[in-house]
Design an enzyme around this catalytic site. Sequence first.
Site, PDB file in Angstrom:
ATOM      1  N   SER A  15     -34.869  -2.158  53.618  1.00  0.00           N
ATOM      2  CA  SER A  15     -35.830  -3.247  53.425  1.00  0.00           C
ATOM      3  C   SER A  15     -36.125  -3.957  54.750  1.00  0.00           C
ATOM      4  CB  SER A  15     -35.359  -4.226  52.347  1.00  0.00           C
ATOM      5  OG  SER A  15     -34.231  -4.951  52.761  1.00  0.00           O
ATOM      6  N   ASN A  16     -35.138  -4.007  55.641  1.00  0.00           N
ATOM      7  CA  ASN A  16     -35.422  -4.568  56.974  1.00  0.00           C
ATOM      8  C   ASN A  16     -36.326  -3.637  57.776  1.00  0.00           C
ATOM      9  OD1 ASN A  16     -34.027  -7.229  57.598  1.00  0.00           O
ATOM     10  ND2 ASN A  16     -32.404  -6.074  56.558  1.00  0.00           N
ATOM     11  N   ARG A  67     -17.294  11.311  66.667  1.00  0.00           N
ATOM     12  CA  ARG A  67     -18.288  10.264  66.866  1.00  0.00           C
ATOM     13  C   ARG A  67     -19.183  10.591  68.074  1.00  0.00           C
ATOM     14  NH1 ARG A  67     -17.718   5.194  64.455  1.00  0.00           N
ATOM     15  NH2 ARG A  67     -15.718   5.519  63.507  1.00  0.00           N
ATOM     16  N   MET A  92     -24.685   1.905  58.899  1.00  0.00           N
ATOM     17  CA  MET A  92     -23.287   1.642  58.562  1.00  0.00           C
ATOM     18  C   MET A  92     -22.282   2.492  59.347  1.00  0.00           C
ATOM     19  SD  MET A  92     -23.691  -0.862  56.591  1.00  0.00           S
ATOM     20  CE  MET A  92     -22.129  -1.149  55.762  1.00  0.00           C
ATOM     21  N   ARG A  93     -22.625   2.867  60.568  1.00  0.00           N
ATOM     22  CA  ARG A  93     -21.671   3.556  61.439  1.00  0.00           C
ATOM     23  C   ARG A  93     -21.438   2.680  62.665  1.00  0.00           C
ATOM     24  NH1 ARG A  93     -19.134   6.890  58.616  1.00  0.00           N
ATOM     25  NH2 ARG A  93     -18.340   7.893  60.489  1.00  0.00           N
ATOM     26  N   LEU A  95     -20.895   2.248  66.413  1.00  0.00           N
ATOM     27  CA  LEU A  95     -21.219   3.070  67.583  1.00  0.00           C
ATOM     28  C   LEU A  95     -20.153   2.906  68.661  1.00  0.00           C
ATOM     29  CD1 LEU A  95     -25.037   2.267  67.734  1.00  0.00           C
ATOM     30  CD2 LEU A  95     -23.995   4.451  67.031  1.00  0.00           C
ATOM     31  N   ASN A 109     -29.202  -5.731  66.405  1.00  0.00           N
ATOM     32  CA  ASN A 109     -28.582  -5.548  65.090  1.00  0.00           C
ATOM     33  C   ASN A 109     -28.896  -6.768  64.238  1.00  0.00           C
ATOM     34  OD1 ASN A 109     -26.822  -4.417  63.062  1.00  0.00           O
ATOM     35  ND2 ASN A 109     -25.296  -5.948  63.668  1.00  0.00           N
ATOM     36  N   HIS A 111     -27.245  -8.974  61.068  1.00  0.00           N
ATOM     37  CA  HIS A 111     -26.009  -9.161  60.315  1.00  0.00           C
ATOM     38  C   HIS A 111     -26.220 -10.281  59.302  1.00  0.00           C
ATOM     39  CE1 HIS A 111     -21.760  -9.046  59.465  1.00  0.00           C
ATOM     40  NE2 HIS A 111     -21.737 -10.352  59.553  1.00  0.00           N
ATOM     41  N   SER A 138     -28.262 -13.275  61.187  1.00  0.00           N
ATOM     42  CA  SER A 138     -28.386 -13.365  62.645  1.00  0.00           C
ATOM     43  C   SER A 138     -28.911 -12.037  63.175  1.00  0.00           C
ATOM     44  CB  SER A 138     -27.017 -13.625  63.290  1.00  0.00           C
ATOM     45  OG  SER A 138     -26.385 -14.747  62.714  1.00  0.00           O
ATOM     46  N   ASP A 147     -20.467  -6.805  65.484  1.00  0.00           N
ATOM     47  CA  ASP A 147     -21.172  -8.027  65.095  1.00  0.00           C
ATOM     48  C   ASP A 147     -21.034  -9.147  66.130  1.00  0.00           C
ATOM     49  OD1 ASP A 147     -21.957  -6.729  62.759  1.00  0.00           O
ATOM     50  OD2 ASP A 147     -20.146  -7.361  61.705  1.00  0.00           O
ATOM     51  N   GLU A 176     -33.837 -12.473  56.303  1.00  0.00           N
ATOM     52  CA  GLU A 176     -33.673 -11.314  57.198  1.00  0.00           C
ATOM     53  C   GLU A 176     -35.029 -10.680  57.511  1.00  0.00           C
ATOM     54  OE1 GLU A 176     -30.566  -8.417  56.489  1.00  0.00           O
ATOM     55  OE2 GLU A 176     -29.525  -9.782  55.143  1.00  0.00           O
TER      56      GLU A 176
HETATM   57  C1  GRF Z   1     -28.786  -6.160  55.378  1.00  0.00           C
HETATM   58  O1  GRF Z   1     -28.216  -7.199  54.636  1.00  0.00           O
HETATM   59  C2  GRF Z   1     -28.343  -6.223  56.813  1.00  0.00           C
HETATM   60  O2  GRF Z   1     -28.152  -7.520  57.280  1.00  0.00           O
HETATM   61  C3  GRF Z   1     -27.023  -5.494  56.767  1.00  0.00           C
HETATM   62  O3  GRF Z   1     -27.229  -4.437  55.860  1.00  0.00           O
HETATM   63  C4  GRF Z   1     -28.255  -4.786  54.951  1.00  0.00           C
HETATM   64  C5  GRF Z   1     -29.303  -3.718  55.040  1.00  0.00           C
HETATM   65  O4  GRF Z   1     -30.295  -3.864  54.067  1.00  0.00           O
HETATM   66  N1  GRF Z   1     -26.608  -5.092  58.092  1.00  0.00           N
HETATM   67  P1  GRF Z   1     -31.609  -2.974  54.157  1.00  0.00           P
HETATM   68  O5  GRF Z   1     -31.170  -1.515  54.196  1.00  0.00           O
HETATM   69  O6  GRF Z   1     -32.375  -3.377  55.370  1.00  0.00           O
HETATM   70  O7  GRF Z   1     -32.357  -3.273  52.876  1.00  0.00           O
END
Ligand code: GRF
Length: 218
Positions: A15-16, A67, A92-93, A95, A109, A111, A138, A147, A176
């Site tokens: 979604s971001n 990695r 979700m990895r 780096l 990033n 968070h 953030s 983070d 976000e």
């Molecule tokens: C968001 O809450 C972001 O802050 C976190 O993971 C989520 C990702 O959501 N790091 P999306 O995949 O952008 O919907």
Amino acid sequence: MARRATAVLISGSGSNLQALLDAARDPGYPAAIRLVISNRPEAFGLERARRAGVPAVVVDHRAFATREVFEAEIEAELRTAGIELVCLAGFMRVLTAATVERWRDRMLNIHPSLLPAYRGLHTHARVLADGAAVTGCSVHLVRPELDKGPILVQGVVPVLPDDDPERLARRVLEVEHRAYPRALAMLAGGRVRVEGERAILLDERPGERLILHPSLAR
Ligand code: GRF
């Protein structure tokens, strides 16, 4: 100024990513999204990229022994696409320091907390367990420590009495989606200078680095 070629790295819903794709449809936006990379083949964000006509590739971490080789593959994709800036958006990895340093001050990033509070996972559950009245998100430049890094934009969200982690997460996502495009515009527009662990925003307008959830507007 030429638009900066930007890649978005995702693992899930994206979604971001969608918020960044939407912002970058404006020809005046200083970044263009040229590549999406997911480490998960089933990530819905890949579909969002395809719908927007942006090249999307899967680099599945499970196919790589270490990695380092996983990240070398990502690096090769970034290089081939001529990428200048990288946005981690629910990627979700963790780096390696070598990759992070290679992209120093060119990698963002997002968070879901008001850093430096609540680094790491399960932020919303921890915020609720602590009884905090406020949380948020953030957008920061990436450093090897998880983070951590100079903060560009923060979004502020109230915690409400009947919140559970899912409801709170949804409210945080609303800010976000406004914070990330704004932060990328700052970086891509050449307005960010880093001094020590602080990001200085050139010609900063009051409140420009802060987004309030609509329920906080007076
Ligand atoms: C968001 O809450 C972001 O802050 C976190 O993971 C989520 C990702 O959501 N790091 P999306 O995949 O952008 O919907």
